[in-house]
Structures are given as C-alpha cells and as structure tokens.
Design a protein around this motif. Sequence first.
Motif, PDB file in Angstrom:
ATOM      1  N   GLU A   7       0.836  -1.211   0.000  1.00  0.00           N
ATOM      2  CA  GLU A   7       0.000   0.000   0.000  1.00  0.00           C
ATOM      3  C   GLU A   7       0.868   1.257   0.000  1.00  0.00           C
ATOM      4  O   GLU A   7       0.563   2.229  -0.701  1.00  0.00           O
ATOM      5  N   ALA A   8       1.951   1.235   0.772  1.00  0.00           N
ATOM      6  CA  ALA A   8       2.840   2.407   0.815  1.00  0.00           C
ATOM      7  C   ALA A   8       3.453   2.666  -0.559  1.00  0.00           C
ATOM      8  O   ALA A   8       3.558   3.820  -0.992  1.00  0.00           O
ATOM      9  N   ARG A  11       0.703   4.107  -2.881  1.00  0.00           N
ATOM     10  CA  ARG A  11       0.427   5.499  -2.502  1.00  0.00           C
ATOM     11  C   ARG A  11       1.522   6.442  -3.035  1.00  0.00           C
ATOM     12  O   ARG A  11       1.253   7.582  -3.416  1.00  0.00           O
ATOM     13  N   GLN A  14       3.689   8.452  -8.415  1.00  0.00           N
ATOM     14  CA  GLN A  14       3.252   9.757  -8.942  1.00  0.00           C
ATOM     15  C   GLN A  14       3.901  10.018 -10.293  1.00  0.00           C
ATOM     16  O   GLN A  14       4.915   9.407 -10.635  1.00  0.00           O
ATOM     17  N   LEU A  55      -5.708  -1.935  -4.423  1.00  0.00           N
ATOM     18  CA  LEU A  55      -4.900  -0.761  -4.059  1.00  0.00           C
ATOM     19  C   LEU A  55      -4.769   0.204  -5.240  1.00  0.00           C
ATOM     20  O   LEU A  55      -4.918   1.421  -5.071  1.00  0.00           O
ATOM     21  N   HIS A  59      -6.612   3.941  -4.959  1.00  0.00           N
ATOM     22  CA  HIS A  59      -5.745   5.127  -4.937  1.00  0.00           C
ATOM     23  C   HIS A  59      -5.634   5.787  -6.308  1.00  0.00           C
ATOM     24  O   HIS A  59      -4.815   6.698  -6.494  1.00  0.00           O
ATOM     25  N   LYS A  61      -4.378   4.972  -9.300  1.00  0.00           N
ATOM     26  CA  LYS A  61      -3.011   5.023  -9.817  1.00  0.00           C
ATOM     27  C   LYS A  61      -2.866   4.500 -11.249  1.00  0.00           C
ATOM     28  O   LYS A  61      -1.783   4.613 -11.826  1.00  0.00           O
TER      29      LYS A  61
END
Length: 437
Positions: A7-8, A11, A14, A55, A59, A61
């Motif tokens: 998860e980290a 997150r 980017q 995930l 999020h 992504k």
Amino acid sequence: LPPAEAEALVRALQGSELRDIGGQGWLRQHEYVEKLNMHGILSASAGQEQLLTELLVSHAKIPVLIGELISVEIWKHKIFPVLCRLQDFKPRSTFPIYVVLHHEASIINLLETVFFHKEICESAEDSILDLIDYCHRKLTLLAARSTTAPAAELPAEPLASPSSMQAAPVPPQELQKQAEVMEFEISLKALSVLRFITDQLDSLPLSALTRMLNTHNLPCLLVELVEHCPWSCWEAGKLKKFENGTWHVVPPEDQVKMTKLDGQVWLALLNLLLSPECQRKYRFDGFNKSQLLKLRAFLTDVLIDQLPNLVEMQRFLSYLAVTDPAPPKKDLILEQVPVIWDHILKKNSGKWEAIAKHQVKNAFSPTDEELKLQARRWAQTYSLDMMEALAPDKPRCRVCGAEAAKRCSRCRNEWYCSRACQVQHWQKHKPACDLMA
C-alpha cells in the motif's frame, strides 16, 4: 510484499516531468514500480493479485502509470537518440540509461498483470484512450517488423547484463540494440493489454470503441498480425517461436499448437468483430471486408479444436462473404480524444536537446560514490530470492551459456558453470563486483 508495504508503494506512485527522467526522485519511482511489478507477477502466479488490484483502483493510480508509460515512450523516441549523438557524452556507466529504457517494460508488464480485472479497466477512466493509442503504436511496430525485417534477425546472443553496465560504459550502438530487443518484448505485452481491454468493451467510454474500430482500424491490424505472425519464424529449416522472453525451436509435433500470443490476437478479434455494438459501429467497406475474409484461410479444424469459440468467427465470416452490412450511421458525436501524448509533446517541443544535455549533467554522469550507492539500492530491490522465484528457467553461465550451478560469492550476481569460466570472466566482472559487493 507485506500488505502495508504494498500500500505504501502504491500510494507513493506519482507522475514525473520528462526533464526529471533519470534523476534521483524518478529513480525512486522506478524502484516502486519495479517492486510492485515483481510483487504482481508472484501474486498472480499464486492467484492472489486481488490486493494489488484493489490498491491501484482505490488510490486511482492506473492513470498515473499510463502517463508514466507514455512519458518514457516519448523519451525513447525524442531524447534517447539525441543522447546517443552527443559527442561529449562519455559516461562512466550506462546503467542509468538502461534503467530508463527498462522502465517502460516494467510498467507495461505491471499493466498486463492487472488489466485482466474489469475494475482496473474502469479505473483508467479517460486515460484508457491514451493506452489504446499506445497499444496501437506498438502493434503497428510489430506488423512493420514482420513485413520488413524477419523476427529471426533479432539478437539471440545474451546482451550485456545490468551489473556489467554499472561498471563499464556500453557503446551507444549496444544500448540501441538493447532498446530494440526491449521494444519487441514491450510490443508483445501491449498486445496482451489490448486483448484485456477488448474483454471489457461494455465498461469503456463511448469514444474508446470508435477509436479502436474506426480511428485505428484495429481489426485489420490484428489480421496483419495473424497473417505475418512476428513471434514465429523459420531458420535453417526449423520453426522458432518467441515465448517467455526467448526464441526456441518448436518440435514438429507442436508446430500447429496455438501459442499464448496467437490466442491473444484471436480473442481480441472475437471481441471486436462479434460484439453487436462493434458490428453496428464498424465500417465493413470493400477494403476492410477483403482484409477480414483473409482470416478464413487460417481457421482450420486444428485451430478451432484449440479455441472452440472460433466457430462463431467462422460463421460470421461466411455470412460476411455473401452480404454487404449496412454502413454505420453518421451521427453527430462529440468525441473524447487522448491528451497525454499531445500534452507532453507540446510542453517539451523544441527542447529535446536541452533536456538531453540537462540529463547528461544531472542524471547520466554519476560519480563513483553515487554509482556504488545506486548499485546497493538495486541489489536490495532485486533480492536474490525474488529474482529466482521470477526466473522461468535455471540460471545460465555468463561466459558459455551452459546451465550454471555456481555463483560469484562476493556480489552473488553472476552465474558460472565452472571455475574455469569464472576465472576467464573475472577481469570483466571485477569492476561490477567491486560496486555490488
């Protein structure tokens, strides 16, 4: 990976600017992608990829990954050739450039792993149009390769390993050869991603279907791939096929067996041609019709036995041969268009050489200390246990290519079949070994 670490990493994903590719912040992003990619492959092989899928969706992504994929594709087309031409660019190590080339392969591999799931396709939202365009570019390259340069001409010899590139610079020609081989494998991954997209036609934005059928005419492009089959070739009277990252000779009894790549093309064609909505939107004009009817020659009983759904395709083509389907209605439609590619090009147009020189100075000319630090980080990212779990075959000797049982005891990165081979390779391997150890 433990769920909290996965998860980290998700997150932390980017987007990055084209100018920043290869820099320290970008390298951290590549590490995150690489770890998630390896985690995704191992999870999928155990049937446990649901956590990673959730995930990436929760999020949001997937659009970030698609943006990064296209960004590094543009870097390869616009900046990498400029780098190779720069007279004053003589780096201590070409490994940082190799990492950028490899980044595209890591992202498309991760997308191939997760795009099997409907919710991933939906979470891409409007960026799915950019991904469709990306896949179209890659399949066009595949089709062009199959008609102009036989696939067998791709290098079969082992290329320079990442660990050796950390220690000694590789000539630009060798890097370009590596990029070409990677491009072929990336294009095959893009084929799988496209097939997964066609599995979810009902979940796509309205413009996506129009883009696949009419803007890019993907059915005819897929026919081209069936016809020329760039992942197989004849060499010295033997049939060779590309599977799991390598070319291998196919024994006579398996020559009619459908490969995974063959299956992806046929499944994508089934999805695009047999859906009622697709049949309503597609232009069955004289050219398209003649191209599609070429498929009948390939629909043998042996092929249909392996993929029974192709019976429906056979019926459809028989019907198409004796009828002229009505042309699609020309409704006035406001159509979405992909924006990522054009946005990056407009933002950086005319700055390619300036960006290349900036990256030479700030990213691709690391000091010895920076190289050592980077080597240690990569050794942690590519843990030996993880790499061995991912490897489909037993390790091969770096010198002669035979099956290897011995590994360098200092860096534990290179494999050898015997002490003689290890001693023979030591002078070349020593600089990389000093970095990694």
